[in-house]
Design a protein around this motif. Structure first.
Motif, PDB file in Angstrom:
ATOM      1  N   LYS A 236       9.620 -19.831  25.825  1.00 40.18           N
ATOM      2  CA  LYS A 236      10.223 -19.413  24.758  1.00 40.18           C
ATOM      3  C   LYS A 236      10.451 -19.174  23.877  1.00 40.18           C
ATOM      4  O   LYS A 236      11.950 -19.625  24.460  1.00 40.18           O
ATOM      5  CB  LYS A 236      10.339 -17.206  25.973  1.00 40.18           C
ATOM      6  CG  LYS A 236      11.363 -16.377  25.409  1.00 40.18           C
ATOM      7  CD  LYS A 236      11.618 -16.362  26.965  1.00 40.18           C
ATOM      8  CE  LYS A 236      12.332 -14.866  26.608  1.00 40.18           C
ATOM      9  NZ  LYS A 236      13.429 -13.939  27.470  1.00 40.18           N
ATOM     10  N   GLU A 237      10.296 -18.465  22.849  1.00 45.66           N
ATOM     11  CA  GLU A 237      11.622 -18.406  21.824  1.00 45.66           C
ATOM     12  C   GLU A 237      12.180 -17.316  22.038  1.00 45.66           C
ATOM     13  O   GLU A 237      12.156 -16.490  21.781  1.00 45.66           O
ATOM     14  CB  GLU A 237      11.156 -18.202  20.215  1.00 45.66           C
ATOM     15  CG  GLU A 237      11.653 -18.912  19.488  1.00 45.66           C
ATOM     16  CD  GLU A 237      11.425 -19.406  18.181  1.00 45.66           C
ATOM     17  OE1 GLU A 237      11.863 -20.328  17.062  1.00 45.66           O
ATOM     18  OE2 GLU A 237      10.486 -18.399  18.233  1.00 45.66           O
ATOM     19  N   ASP A 238      13.581 -17.273  22.027  1.00 47.43           N
ATOM     20  CA  ASP A 238      15.036 -16.155  22.046  1.00 47.43           C
ATOM     21  C   ASP A 238      15.768 -16.075  21.029  1.00 47.43           C
ATOM     22  O   ASP A 238      16.738 -16.952  20.721  1.00 47.43           O
ATOM     23  CB  ASP A 238      15.652 -16.362  23.581  1.00 47.43           C
ATOM     24  CG  ASP A 238      16.739 -15.105  23.971  1.00 47.43           C
ATOM     25  OD1 ASP A 238      16.358 -14.408  22.533  1.00 47.43           O
ATOM     26  OD2 ASP A 238      17.424 -15.433  24.806  1.00 47.43           O
ATOM     27  N   LYS A 239      15.216 -15.977  20.189  1.00 47.51           N
ATOM     28  CA  LYS A 239      15.950 -15.417  18.709  1.00 47.51           C
ATOM     29  C   LYS A 239      17.597 -15.109  19.178  1.00 47.51           C
ATOM     30  O   LYS A 239      18.677 -14.867  17.495  1.00 47.51           O
ATOM     31  CB  LYS A 239      15.349 -15.320  17.639  1.00 47.51           C
ATOM     32  CG  LYS A 239      14.049 -15.855  16.981  1.00 47.51           C
ATOM     33  CD  LYS A 239      14.850 -17.059  16.450  1.00 47.51           C
ATOM     34  CE  LYS A 239      13.153 -17.685  16.017  1.00 47.51           C
ATOM     35  NZ  LYS A 239      14.430 -18.572  14.305  1.00 47.51           N
TER      36      LYS A 239
ATOM     37  N   ILE B 191      14.161 -21.476  24.279  1.00 48.06           N
ATOM     38  CA  ILE B 191      14.849 -21.892  22.910  1.00 48.06           C
ATOM     39  C   ILE B 191      15.071 -21.147  21.428  1.00 48.06           C
ATOM     40  O   ILE B 191      14.718 -20.346  21.367  1.00 48.06           O
ATOM     41  CB  ILE B 191      13.393 -22.744  21.899  1.00 48.06           C
ATOM     42  CG1 ILE B 191      13.102 -23.948  23.696  1.00 48.06           C
ATOM     43  CG2 ILE B 191      14.347 -24.081  20.920  1.00 48.06           C
ATOM     44  CD1 ILE B 191      11.897 -25.271  23.273  1.00 48.06           C
ATOM     45  N   SER B 192      16.202 -21.542  21.611  1.00 49.18           N
ATOM     46  CA  SER B 192      16.491 -20.465  20.013  1.00 49.18           C
ATOM     47  C   SER B 192      15.965 -20.721  18.441  1.00 49.18           C
ATOM     48  O   SER B 192      15.754 -19.330  18.272  1.00 49.18           O
ATOM     49  CB  SER B 192      18.224 -20.611  20.195  1.00 49.18           C
ATOM     50  OG  SER B 192      18.628 -22.124  19.889  1.00 49.18           O
ATOM     51  N   ASP B 193      15.306 -21.876  18.611  1.00 53.06           N
ATOM     52  CA  ASP B 193      14.771 -22.562  17.176  1.00 53.06           C
ATOM     53  C   ASP B 193      13.879 -23.210  18.125  1.00 53.06           C
ATOM     54  O   ASP B 193      14.484 -24.423  17.731  1.00 53.06           O
ATOM     55  CB  ASP B 193      15.433 -22.565  16.253  1.00 53.06           C
ATOM     56  CG  ASP B 193      14.781 -22.785  15.050  1.00 53.06           C
ATOM     57  OD1 ASP B 193      13.761 -23.064  14.331  1.00 53.06           O
ATOM     58  OD2 ASP B 193      15.621 -22.438  14.557  1.00 53.06           O
ATOM     59  N   LYS B 194      12.342 -23.004  17.611  1.00 51.58           N
ATOM     60  CA  LYS B 194      11.210 -24.553  18.069  1.00 51.58           C
ATOM     61  C   LYS B 194      10.886 -25.144  17.439  1.00 51.58           C
ATOM     62  O   LYS B 194      11.300 -26.063  17.550  1.00 51.58           O
ATOM     63  CB  LYS B 194       9.708 -23.599  18.257  1.00 51.58           C
ATOM     64  CG  LYS B 194      10.163 -22.501  19.741  1.00 51.58           C
ATOM     65  CD  LYS B 194       8.575 -21.778  19.494  1.00 51.58           C
ATOM     66  CE  LYS B 194       8.060 -20.825  20.817  1.00 51.58           C
ATOM     67  NZ  LYS B 194       6.645 -20.633  20.955  1.00 51.58           N
TER      68      LYS B 194
ATOM     69  N   ILE C  98      25.713 -18.687  26.304  1.00 52.38           N
ATOM     70  CA  ILE C  98      25.099 -18.701  26.533  1.00 52.38           C
ATOM     71  C   ILE C  98      24.597 -18.449  27.669  1.00 52.38           C
ATOM     72  O   ILE C  98      23.865 -17.858  28.037  1.00 52.38           O
ATOM     73  CB  ILE C  98      24.094 -19.967  25.495  1.00 52.38           C
ATOM     74  CG1 ILE C  98      23.833 -19.350  23.776  1.00 52.38           C
ATOM     75  CG2 ILE C  98      22.808 -20.200  25.801  1.00 52.38           C
ATOM     76  CD1 ILE C  98      23.602 -20.980  23.222  1.00 52.38           C
ATOM     77  N   LEU C  99      25.492 -19.889  28.349  1.00 52.72           N
ATOM     78  CA  LEU C  99      25.032 -19.981  29.647  1.00 52.72           C
ATOM     79  C   LEU C  99      25.269 -18.952  31.088  1.00 52.72           C
ATOM     80  O   LEU C  99      24.751 -17.794  31.570  1.00 52.72           O
ATOM     81  CB  LEU C  99      25.922 -21.183  30.534  1.00 52.72           C
ATOM     82  CG  LEU C  99      25.348 -22.586  29.778  1.00 52.72           C
ATOM     83  CD1 LEU C  99      26.110 -23.434  30.479  1.00 52.72           C
ATOM     84  CD2 LEU C  99      23.900 -22.567  30.674  1.00 52.72           C
ATOM     85  N   LYS C 100      25.883 -17.485  30.263  1.00 48.51           N
ATOM     86  CA  LYS C 100      27.400 -17.538  30.781  1.00 48.51           C
ATOM     87  C   LYS C 100      26.023 -15.466  30.744  1.00 48.51           C
ATOM     88  O   LYS C 100      25.777 -14.997  31.776  1.00 48.51           O
ATOM     89  CB  LYS C 100      27.830 -16.336  30.118  1.00 48.51           C
ATOM     90  CG  LYS C 100      29.341 -17.490  30.845  1.00 48.51           C
ATOM     91  CD  LYS C 100      30.664 -17.254  30.407  1.00 48.51           C
ATOM     92  CE  LYS C 100      31.455 -18.168  30.992  1.00 48.51           C
ATOM     93  NZ  LYS C 100      33.145 -17.703  30.509  1.00 48.51           N
ATOM     94  N   GLN C 101      25.682 -15.560  29.141  1.00 43.09           N
ATOM     95  CA  GLN C 101      24.937 -14.272  28.665  1.00 43.09           C
ATOM     96  C   GLN C 101      23.309 -14.546  29.643  1.00 43.09           C
ATOM     97  O   GLN C 101      22.677 -13.857  30.112  1.00 43.09           O
ATOM     98  CB  GLN C 101      23.853 -14.452  27.482  1.00 43.09           C
ATOM     99  CG  GLN C 101      22.814 -13.363  26.585  1.00 43.09           C
ATOM    100  CD  GLN C 101      23.204 -13.246  25.494  1.00 43.09           C
ATOM    101  OE1 GLN C 101      24.199 -13.258  24.627  1.00 43.09           O
ATOM    102  NE2 GLN C 101      21.898 -13.926  24.730  1.00 43.09           N
ATOM    103  N   MET C 102      23.168 -15.951  30.596  1.00 48.70           N
ATOM    104  CA  MET C 102      21.230 -16.550  30.674  1.00 48.70           C
ATOM    105  C   MET C 102      21.669 -16.068  32.391  1.00 48.70           C
ATOM    106  O   MET C 102      20.961 -16.384  33.143  1.00 48.70           O
ATOM    107  CB  MET C 102      21.138 -17.607  29.961  1.00 48.70           C
ATOM    108  CG  MET C 102      20.997 -17.895  29.151  1.00 48.70           C
ATOM    109  SD  MET C 102      20.281 -19.093  28.450  1.00 48.70           S
ATOM    110  CE  MET C 102      18.396 -19.284  29.246  1.00 48.70           C
ATOM    111  N   GLY C 103      23.037 -15.430  32.936  1.00 46.86           N
ATOM    112  CA  GLY C 103      23.835 -15.179  34.479  1.00 46.86           C
ATOM    113  C   GLY C 103      23.767 -16.726  34.848  1.00 46.86           C
ATOM    114  O   GLY C 103      23.669 -16.081  36.316  1.00 46.86           O
TER     115      GLY C 103
END
Length: 272
Positions: A23-26, A53-56, A261-266
């Motif tokens: 999954k690409e998460d921009k 991934i932020s940028d494949k 990023i880790l916090k945003q992802m829970g």
């Protein structure tokens, strides 16, 4: 797992990502923009088998000097070959005063790894020797996405841009390290994993190795690679960050991005 054939031996590929579970998460790119850097983040959920991934393209197709993330491999080879007994082994300070005060002392392997002491691991590489180091790099398939990683100078090759590694390969390395899937004894894996554990509390365990160097254009490039565990479940990550600003505080920036990023992802709340 991808296998590469060369030099009449089978090389253990370190590639992590397959195209069917990504999954690409921009939205993650905002963390780089806010810190005035460029880069890429990737995370593998081992339980579900999914990548975020932020940028494949940057994750799979862009390669950078390993810098001090190579201390993971250097440590594994040093222990496996007996050049050091374990992480209590001390290499004496050479007496040269350097700008990082923690390096100016006799250090055990554990402390040298935690301080990311370049001179200590340069001496370890010299003790391993060029031929032995090259055989292990070939066996691992380390940094081989764009061809064999060839050692030029034994004590600088991971710092001087003579070899390059992709974020995908870096994530594959730490995943195999966690599961004892590299061609080393279990004890060797365990010692290196122990050195990588930096945060251990009731909610999570965070294990990683950082790296920071300059590319051919004297631009900053930095890494954090490792894993976070919650409820005994591992998630593997890689963060690569670049900056043209010579004064950029890459050590602060990379950790801010990783934690953000880790916090945003829970993560980091023990709820995963």
């Amino acid at each position: 797992m991808r296998f590469l054939i060369g030099l009449s031996i089978v090389l253990l590929g370190l590639t992590a990502c397959s195209p069917n579970n990504v999954k690409e998460d921009k939205s993650l790119e905002q963390f780089f923009t806010d810190n005035k850097v460029t880069g890429v983040f990737g995370l593998f959920d081992n339980g579900q088998g999914n990548f975020t991934i932020s940028d494949k393209k940057r994750f799979r197709d862009s390669a950078y000097l390993p810098a001090s993330t190579f201390k993971i491999v250097n440590s594994l080879i040093g222990i496996e070959t007996g050049r050091v007994k374990d992480d209590s082994t001390v290499i004496p300070w050479d007496g040269k005063v350097r700008s990082i005060e923690n390096w100016n002392q006799d250090l055990s392997m554990y402390r040298a790894f935690r301080y990311s002491a370049v001179p200590w691991f340069q001496e370890l590489a010299r003790r391993i020797g060029k031929d032995t180091m090259q055989r292990w790099l070939d066996t691992l398939g380390y940094a081989s996405r764009y061809g064999r990683a060839t050692i030029n100078k034994i004590d600088t090759f991971w710092l001087d841009n003579s070899i390059k590694i992709t974020p995908d390969e870096q994530l594959g390395l730490v995943k195999k390290l966690y599961f004892d899937q590299l061609p080393f004894q279990r004890r060797t894996h365990e010692i290196v994993r122990r050195m990588m554990l930096f945060e251990d509390n009731a909610n999570y365990k965070l294990s990683y190795k950082t790296g920071w160097g300059k590319n051919e254009r004297a631009e900053n490039t930095a890494w954090i690679i490792g894993w976070i565990e919650e409820n005994k479940h591992p998630y593997f990550f890689v963060l690569q960050v670049s900056s043209k600003d010579p004064d950029a505080k890459m050590d602060v920036i990379r950790m801010n991005i990783l934690k953000g990023i880790l916090k945003q992802m829970g993560f980091m709340e023990g709820k995963k």
